[in-house]
Design an enzyme around this catalytic site. Structure first.
Site, PDB file in Angstrom:
ATOM      1  N   HIS A  33       0.838  -1.211   0.000  1.00 41.32           N
ATOM      2  CA  HIS A  33       0.000   0.000   0.000  1.00 41.32           C
ATOM      3  C   HIS A  33       0.872   1.260   0.000  1.00 41.32           C
ATOM      4  O   HIS A  33       0.579   2.227  -0.705  1.00 41.32           O
ATOM      5  CB  HIS A  33      -0.863   0.056   1.270  1.00 41.32           C
ATOM      6  CG  HIS A  33      -1.884  -1.015   1.374  1.00 41.32           C
ATOM      7  ND1 HIS A  33      -1.816  -2.012   2.309  1.00 41.32           N
ATOM      8  CD2 HIS A  33      -3.022  -1.240   0.670  1.00 41.32           C
ATOM      9  CE1 HIS A  33      -2.868  -2.809   2.198  1.00 41.32           C
ATOM     10  NE2 HIS A  33      -3.606  -2.372   1.204  1.00 41.32           N
ATOM     11  N   GLN A  57     -18.504  -6.010  -0.929  1.00 42.40           N
ATOM     12  CA  GLN A  57     -17.662  -6.859  -1.775  1.00 42.40           C
ATOM     13  C   GLN A  57     -17.309  -8.207  -1.118  1.00 42.40           C
ATOM     14  O   GLN A  57     -16.567  -8.991  -1.705  1.00 42.40           O
ATOM     15  CB  GLN A  57     -16.408  -6.111  -2.225  1.00 42.40           C
ATOM     16  CG  GLN A  57     -15.363  -5.879  -1.172  1.00 42.40           C
ATOM     17  CD  GLN A  57     -14.300  -4.908  -1.635  1.00 42.40           C
ATOM     18  OE1 GLN A  57     -14.551  -3.724  -1.836  1.00 42.40           O
ATOM     19  NE2 GLN A  57     -13.078  -5.385  -1.820  1.00 42.40           N
TER      20      GLN A  57
HETATM   21  O1  PAF Z   1      -8.277  -3.552  -3.336  1.00 38.02           O
HETATM   22  C1  PAF Z   1      -8.883  -3.154  -2.332  1.00 38.02           C
HETATM   23  O2  PAF Z   1      -8.323  -2.922  -1.261  1.00 38.02           O
HETATM   24  C2  PAF Z   1     -10.386  -2.945  -2.411  1.00 38.02           C
HETATM   25  O3  PAF Z   1     -10.976  -3.872  -3.265  1.00 38.02           O
HETATM   26  C3  PAF Z   1     -10.782  -1.503  -2.805  1.00 38.02           C
HETATM   27  C4  PAF Z   1     -10.300  -1.155  -4.186  1.00 38.02           C
HETATM   28  C5  PAF Z   1     -10.200  -0.525  -1.795  1.00 38.02           C
HETATM   29  C6  PAF Z   1     -12.297  -1.364  -2.788  1.00 38.02           C
HETATM   30  O4  PAF Z   1     -12.838  -1.657  -1.549  1.00 38.02           O
END
Ligand code: PAF
Length: 280
Positions: A33, A57
């Site tokens: 990240h 999700q």
């Molecule tokens: O890749 C991720 O961490 C997630 O799928 C995102 C893009 C932040 C969406 O919740």
């Protein structure tokens, strides 16, 4: 770094800013990240990051409840790196204010294959939250990691189809020294599983070598890679060689003609599901 929890405060911080560079995350930040934030900083100013664990999700039997939520240590990491100007960390009511939410449905041929087939609704959830976040942050540039290869393609496709004025940048997958792609889910691995985990990427490299050596029957290459992992105790969801441009299966002629390909994989070690990919 300013930490804001509401859209109103976010907009106050960003008023008049036309070159916002954005990194959406679900938190539990690692070096992968932080590399996205660095890239964001090279392509815009100010950099905004978000942390939001997006229920939409996650499937009903997935790890939404136990997904690591580590806001305080995430803030400390971001403050140490000094790349991010505003961290947006909304709660669920802020992003989903009404019980019945609009949903963004990706085209079936992109959203319902591979990850979308194994995790029904996953890309609807991702697309919906990313559209919401884009609408809150209004970035000019947004950065995503290539580890989530299909996610990156879905988001690019969504931006194209909704004519969103956001340029999507991709960052290479960041790996541990032994090759394991960094992921928040790696911390679910038991010690022995962590030792075994790099063989997922090793399997993709092996497939790549055979392809480069002239083996063009992708079905055999995929089946061999699955069998090798299964023999080591993995439960494999898929290992699939696809065209980079649309994730469709390549024909033998396309493989022989040098069509750009990618191999994508998802497999479980114990209860932990890992994904990885390699451009071939
Ligand atoms: O890749 C991720 O961490 C997630 O799928 C995102 C893009 C932040 C969406 O919740």
């Amino acid at each position: 770094m300013k930490v804001v929890h509401t859209i109103e405060d976010l907009r106050d911080q960003l008023r008049g800013q036309l070159r916002v560079s954005f990194v959406p995350t679900m938190g539990n930040l690692h070096q992968g990240h932080l590399a996205l934030m660095k890239l964001a900083r090279q392509h815009g100013d100010p950099v905004v990051a978000s942390i939001f664990v997006n229920r939409m999700q996650f499937g009903p039997n997935e790890d939404f409840d136990r997904y690591p939520r580590t806001l305080q240590s995430d803030i400390e990491k971001l403050e140490r790196e000094r790349d991010v100007y505003v961290l947006f960390a909304p709660d669920e009511r802020e992003l989903y204010p009404e019980p019945q939410s609009y949903r963004v449905q990706p085209p079936q041929e992109l959203g319902d294959i591979l990850e979308g087939e194994c995790r029904p609704g996953f890309f609807v959830g991702v697309s919906t939250v990313v559209l919401k976040l884009f609408s809150c942050v209004q970035p000019r540039v947004a950065v995503f990691g290539k580890k989530d290869y299909q996610q990156l393609m879905v988001i690019r496709n969504m931006c194209r189809q909704f004519q969103l004025p956001v340029e999507i940048l991709a960052h290479e997958t960041v790996r541990a020294d032994d090759g394991l792609a960094l992921s928040s889910r790696n911390q679910y691995l038991q010690e022995a599983e962590r030792t075994e985990a790099p063989s997922l990427y090793a399997g993709l490299r092996e497939l790549q070598s055979r392809l480069h050596a002239g083996e063009h029957d992708t079905a055999t290459l995929e089946a061999d890679a699955v069998a090798r992992l299964a023999a080591r105790g993995w439960s494999v969801d898929y290992i699939a060689v696809r065209r980079q441009r649309d994730l469709h299966k390549p024909s033998v002629d396309e493989v022989a003609a040098g069509e750009p390909l990618v191999v994508l994989a998802a497999a479980r070690l114990g209860v932990t599901r890992l994904i990885d990919n390699l451009e071939l």
